[in-house]
Write a protein that holds these residues in place. Structure first.
Motif, PDB file in Angstrom:
ATOM      1  N   GLY A   1       0.832  -1.190   0.000  1.00  0.00           N
ATOM      2  CA  GLY A   1       0.000   0.000   0.000  1.00  0.00           C
ATOM      3  C   GLY A   1       0.869   1.242   0.000  1.00  0.00           C
ATOM      4  N   THR A   2       0.229   2.378   0.238  1.00  0.00           N
ATOM      5  CA  THR A   2       0.922   3.664   0.297  1.00  0.00           C
ATOM      6  C   THR A   2       0.578   4.353   1.602  1.00  0.00           C
ATOM      7  OG1 THR A   2       0.875   3.926  -2.105  1.00  0.00           O
ATOM      8  CG2 THR A   2       1.222   5.921  -0.803  1.00  0.00           C
TER       9      THR A   2
ATOM     10  N   ASN B   1      -4.585   2.590  -1.375  1.00  0.00           N
ATOM     11  CA  ASN B   1      -4.289   1.549  -2.366  1.00  0.00           C
ATOM     12  C   ASN B   1      -3.694   0.302  -1.717  1.00  0.00           C
ATOM     13  OD1 ASN B   1      -5.084   3.351  -4.485  1.00  0.00           O
ATOM     14  ND2 ASN B   1      -3.083   4.334  -4.316  1.00  0.00           N
ATOM     15  N   VAL B   2      -4.349  -0.154  -0.674  1.00  0.00           N
ATOM     16  CA  VAL B   2      -3.876  -1.314   0.069  1.00  0.00           C
ATOM     17  C   VAL B   2      -4.280  -2.597  -0.667  1.00  0.00           C
ATOM     18  CG1 VAL B   2      -4.110  -2.604   2.236  1.00  0.00           C
ATOM     19  CG2 VAL B   2      -3.969  -0.096   2.268  1.00  0.00           C
ATOM     20  N   VAL B   3      -3.333  -3.511  -0.800  1.00  0.00           N
ATOM     21  CA  VAL B   3      -3.608  -4.831  -1.370  1.00  0.00           C
ATOM     22  C   VAL B   3      -2.998  -5.872  -0.422  1.00  0.00           C
ATOM     23  CG1 VAL B   3      -3.352  -6.400  -3.320  1.00  0.00           C
ATOM     24  CG2 VAL B   3      -3.557  -3.928  -3.724  1.00  0.00           C
ATOM     25  N   ILE B   4      -3.827  -6.793   0.047  1.00  0.00           N
ATOM     26  CA  ILE B   4      -3.371  -7.861   0.934  1.00  0.00           C
ATOM     27  C   ILE B   4      -3.812  -9.178   0.308  1.00  0.00           C
ATOM     28  CG2 ILE B   4      -3.295  -8.703   3.307  1.00  0.00           C
ATOM     29  CD1 ILE B   4      -4.598  -6.082   4.194  1.00  0.00           C
ATOM     30  N   THR B   5      -2.899 -10.147   0.234  1.00  0.00           N
ATOM     31  CA  THR B   5      -3.284 -11.454  -0.277  1.00  0.00           C
ATOM     32  C   THR B   5      -3.078 -12.517   0.792  1.00  0.00           C
ATOM     33  OG1 THR B   5      -1.101 -12.000  -1.205  1.00  0.00           O
ATOM     34  CG2 THR B   5      -2.644 -10.809  -2.631  1.00  0.00           C
TER      35      THR B   5
ATOM     36  N   GLY C   1     -13.803   1.465   0.066  1.00  0.00           N
ATOM     37  CA  GLY C   1     -13.446   0.809  -1.177  1.00  0.00           C
ATOM     38  C   GLY C   1     -12.917  -0.599  -1.004  1.00  0.00           C
ATOM     39  N   VAL C   2     -13.627  -1.423  -0.231  1.00  0.00           N
ATOM     40  CA  VAL C   2     -13.173  -2.786   0.046  1.00  0.00           C
ATOM     41  C   VAL C   2     -13.749  -3.753  -0.987  1.00  0.00           C
ATOM     42  CG1 VAL C   2     -13.159  -4.660   1.728  1.00  0.00           C
ATOM     43  CG2 VAL C   2     -13.053  -2.280   2.509  1.00  0.00           C
ATOM     44  N   SER C   3     -12.886  -4.594  -1.549  1.00  0.00           N
ATOM     45  CA  SER C   3     -13.350  -5.648  -2.443  1.00  0.00           C
ATOM     46  C   SER C   3     -12.438  -6.858  -2.294  1.00  0.00           C
ATOM     47  CB  SER C   3     -13.355  -5.195  -3.907  1.00  0.00           C
ATOM     48  OG  SER C   3     -12.041  -4.916  -4.361  1.00  0.00           O
TER      49      SER C   3
ATOM     50  N   VAL D   1      -6.687 -15.415  -2.044  1.00  0.00           N
ATOM     51  CA  VAL D   1      -7.607 -14.299  -1.838  1.00  0.00           C
ATOM     52  C   VAL D   1      -6.854 -12.994  -2.042  1.00  0.00           C
ATOM     53  CG1 VAL D   1      -9.070 -13.103  -0.172  1.00  0.00           C
ATOM     54  CG2 VAL D   1      -8.985 -15.594  -0.168  1.00  0.00           C
ATOM     55  N   THR D   2      -7.397 -12.107  -2.860  1.00  0.00           N
ATOM     56  CA  THR D   2      -6.841 -10.764  -3.028  1.00  0.00           C
ATOM     57  C   THR D   2      -7.825  -9.761  -2.457  1.00  0.00           C
ATOM     58  OG1 THR D   2      -5.598 -11.382  -5.012  1.00  0.00           O
ATOM     59  CG2 THR D   2      -5.994  -9.037  -4.651  1.00  0.00           C
ATOM     60  N   CYS D   3      -7.371  -9.033  -1.447  1.00  0.00           N
ATOM     61  CA  CYS D   3      -8.182  -8.017  -0.772  1.00  0.00           C
ATOM     62  C   CYS D   3      -7.672  -6.645  -1.171  1.00  0.00           C
ATOM     63  CB  CYS D   3      -8.068  -8.205   0.741  1.00  0.00           C
ATOM     64  SG  CYS D   3      -8.920  -6.958   1.737  1.00  0.00           S
ATOM     65  N   ARG D   4      -8.563  -5.829  -1.715  1.00  0.00           N
ATOM     66  CA  ARG D   4      -8.200  -4.468  -2.112  1.00  0.00           C
ATOM     67  C   ARG D   4      -8.993  -3.479  -1.265  1.00  0.00           C
ATOM     68  NH1 ARG D   4      -5.269  -4.776  -6.807  1.00  0.00           N
ATOM     69  NH2 ARG D   4      -5.471  -6.769  -7.939  1.00  0.00           N
ATOM     70  N   ILE D   5      -8.279  -2.494  -0.715  1.00  0.00           N
ATOM     71  CA  ILE D   5      -8.901  -1.468   0.125  1.00  0.00           C
ATOM     72  C   ILE D   5      -8.409  -0.110  -0.361  1.00  0.00           C
ATOM     73  CG2 ILE D   5      -9.316  -0.665   2.474  1.00  0.00           C
ATOM     74  CD1 ILE D   5      -8.330  -3.394   3.473  1.00  0.00           C
ATOM     75  N   SER D   6      -9.330   0.722  -0.792  1.00  0.00           N
ATOM     76  CA  SER D   6      -8.931   2.027  -1.336  1.00  0.00           C
ATOM     77  C   SER D   6      -8.249   2.890  -0.294  1.00  0.00           C
ATOM     78  CB  SER D   6     -10.151   2.762  -1.898  1.00  0.00           C
ATOM     79  OG  SER D   6     -10.699   2.067  -2.986  1.00  0.00           O
ATOM     80  N   SER D   7      -8.788   2.884   0.943  1.00  0.00           N
ATOM     81  CA  SER D   7      -8.240   3.767   1.970  1.00  0.00           C
ATOM     82  C   SER D   7      -8.524   3.217   3.357  1.00  0.00           C
ATOM     83  CB  SER D   7      -8.847   5.163   1.842  1.00  0.00           C
ATOM     84  OG  SER D   7      -8.354   6.039   2.828  1.00  0.00           O
ATOM     85  N   VAL D   8      -7.511   3.272   4.211  1.00  0.00           N
ATOM     86  CA  VAL D   8      -7.641   2.970   5.632  1.00  0.00           C
ATOM     87  C   VAL D   8      -7.098   4.176   6.387  1.00  0.00           C
ATOM     88  CG1 VAL D   8      -6.914   1.481   7.536  1.00  0.00           C
ATOM     89  CG2 VAL D   8      -7.314   0.495   5.264  1.00  0.00           C
ATOM     90  N   THR D   9      -7.921   4.781   7.242  1.00  0.00           N
ATOM     91  CA  THR D   9      -7.477   5.949   7.995  1.00  0.00           C
ATOM     92  C   THR D   9      -7.744   5.763   9.477  1.00  0.00           C
ATOM     93  OG1 THR D   9      -7.932   7.430   6.122  1.00  0.00           O
ATOM     94  CG2 THR D   9      -7.674   8.455   8.280  1.00  0.00           C
ATOM     95  N   LEU D  10      -6.676   5.835  10.266  1.00  0.00           N
ATOM     96  CA  LEU D  10      -6.807   5.984  11.707  1.00  0.00           C
ATOM     97  C   LEU D  10      -6.950   7.479  11.947  1.00  0.00           C
ATOM     98  CD1 LEU D  10      -3.996   3.456  12.367  1.00  0.00           C
ATOM     99  CD2 LEU D  10      -6.234   3.225  13.402  1.00  0.00           C
ATOM    100  N   GLN D  11      -8.175   7.914  12.295  1.00  0.00           N
ATOM    101  CA  GLN D  11      -8.500   9.329  12.256  1.00  0.00           C
ATOM    102  C   GLN D  11      -8.078  10.096  13.501  1.00  0.00           C
ATOM    103  OE1 GLN D  11     -12.676   8.458  11.575  1.00  0.00           O
ATOM    104  NE2 GLN D  11     -12.543   9.249   9.476  1.00  0.00           N
ATOM    105  N   SER D  12      -8.378   9.536  14.677  1.00  0.00           N
ATOM    106  CA  SER D  12      -8.096  10.227  15.937  1.00  0.00           C
ATOM    107  C   SER D  12      -8.366   9.280  17.088  1.00  0.00           C
ATOM    108  CB  SER D  12      -8.999  11.466  16.075  1.00  0.00           C
ATOM    109  OG  SER D  12     -10.376  11.071  16.103  1.00  0.00           O
ATOM    110  N   PRO D  13      -7.819   9.566  18.268  1.00  0.00           N
ATOM    111  CA  PRO D  13      -8.171   8.756  19.430  1.00  0.00           C
ATOM    112  C   PRO D  13      -9.582   9.068  19.878  1.00  0.00           C
ATOM    113  CG  PRO D  13      -6.738  10.546  20.083  1.00  0.00           C
ATOM    114  CD  PRO D  13      -6.841  10.598  18.586  1.00  0.00           C
ATOM    115  N   LYS D  14     -10.249   8.068  20.483  1.00  0.00           N
ATOM    116  CA  LYS D  14     -11.574   8.322  21.020  1.00  0.00           C
ATOM    117  C   LYS D  14     -11.480   8.979  22.392  1.00  0.00           C
ATOM    118  CE  LYS D  14     -14.339   4.886  18.592  1.00  0.00           C
ATOM    119  NZ  LYS D  14     -15.261   3.749  18.735  1.00  0.00           N
TER     120      LYS D  14
END
Length: 216
Positions: free
Chosen positions: A39-40, A163-167, A193-195, A203-216
């Motif tokens: 990913g990036t 642009n995360v890709v995990i297999t 954007g999960v597919s 298995v190919t897992c594609r995720i457009s974006s993963v964001t850790l936004q802030s602490p709760k």
């Protein structure tokens, strides 16, 4: 539910110090294992020198360590490198380079016939480092997006991976399409954007974006 051993990157801190953890985790079924993770990472601003460790990583079934691409803020300037923390086996840390807030770094970790290979590339046409790690004896069943802080707070804003890709081996895609574990429900996060697809028992897992936004 599998447990994560809190693992410190690179050096051990004082026994009186304890890391604060925020992470999202994807876990394969018991008969499947991860084969690659890429990913990036979008580099946030670093407020000051401190024990900021931000990383994507893979953890094995025996919880003996973690295979990471670590963004390290201890010097006051971000540095990123890949490695295995911390023993069993004992392996040298890979190469790396400095980055600044707003930069992007592509990371890729891939299982080969005899070792795992990590490549880090800064932006377009920037620094690139590639290292190999003798980790094929490990079965990686946990993929993590992590923030590990000691003596500092989450004061750098969101941490985003694009642009995360995990297999993985196998055919069960639920590890990808189900929501990730949010450790201790500690972070606000967004995944988009999960597919998932299956071909030749992979298995190919594609995720457009993963964001850790802030602490709760």
């Amino acid at each position: 539910m599998l447990s994560l051993l809190p693992l410190l990157f690179a050096v051990l801190v004082s026994p009186a110090s304890a890391a604060t953890w925020y992470f999202l985790r994807y876990v394969t079924p018991s008969n499947q294992a991860f084969l690659s993770f890429s990913g990036t990472m979008v580099i946030p601003n670093l407020p000051r020198a401190g024990v900021y460790y931000l990383w994507p990583g893979l953890q094995p079934t025996d919880n003996s360590g973690v295979y990471q691409n670590v963004l390290d803020g201890r010097s006051g300037t971000w540095w990123i490198g890949s490695g295995w923390c911390c023993s069993n086996p004992s392996l040298p840390w890979g190469g790396g380079f400095n980055v600044n807030g707003g930069d992007t770094v592509q990371f890729s970790n891939t299982r080969g016939s005899s070792s795992w290979t990590s490549t880090l590339k800064k932006g377009s046409g920037g620094n690139t480092v590639t290292d190999s790690f003798a980790l094929n004896s490990k079965t990686f069943n946990q993929a993590l997006f992590a923030i590990e802080l000691t003596g500092v707070s989450w004061d750098f804003g969101p941490l985003t991976f694009n642009n995360v890709v995990i297999t993985s081996s196998g055919t069960d895609t639920k590890w990808c399409t189900n929501a990730p574990e949010n450790y201790n429900s500690a972070a606000n996060y967004a995944v988009s954007g999960v597919s998932a697809s299956v071909s030749n028992n992979v298995v190919t897992c594609r995720i457009s974006s993963v964001t850790l936004q802030s602490p709760k």
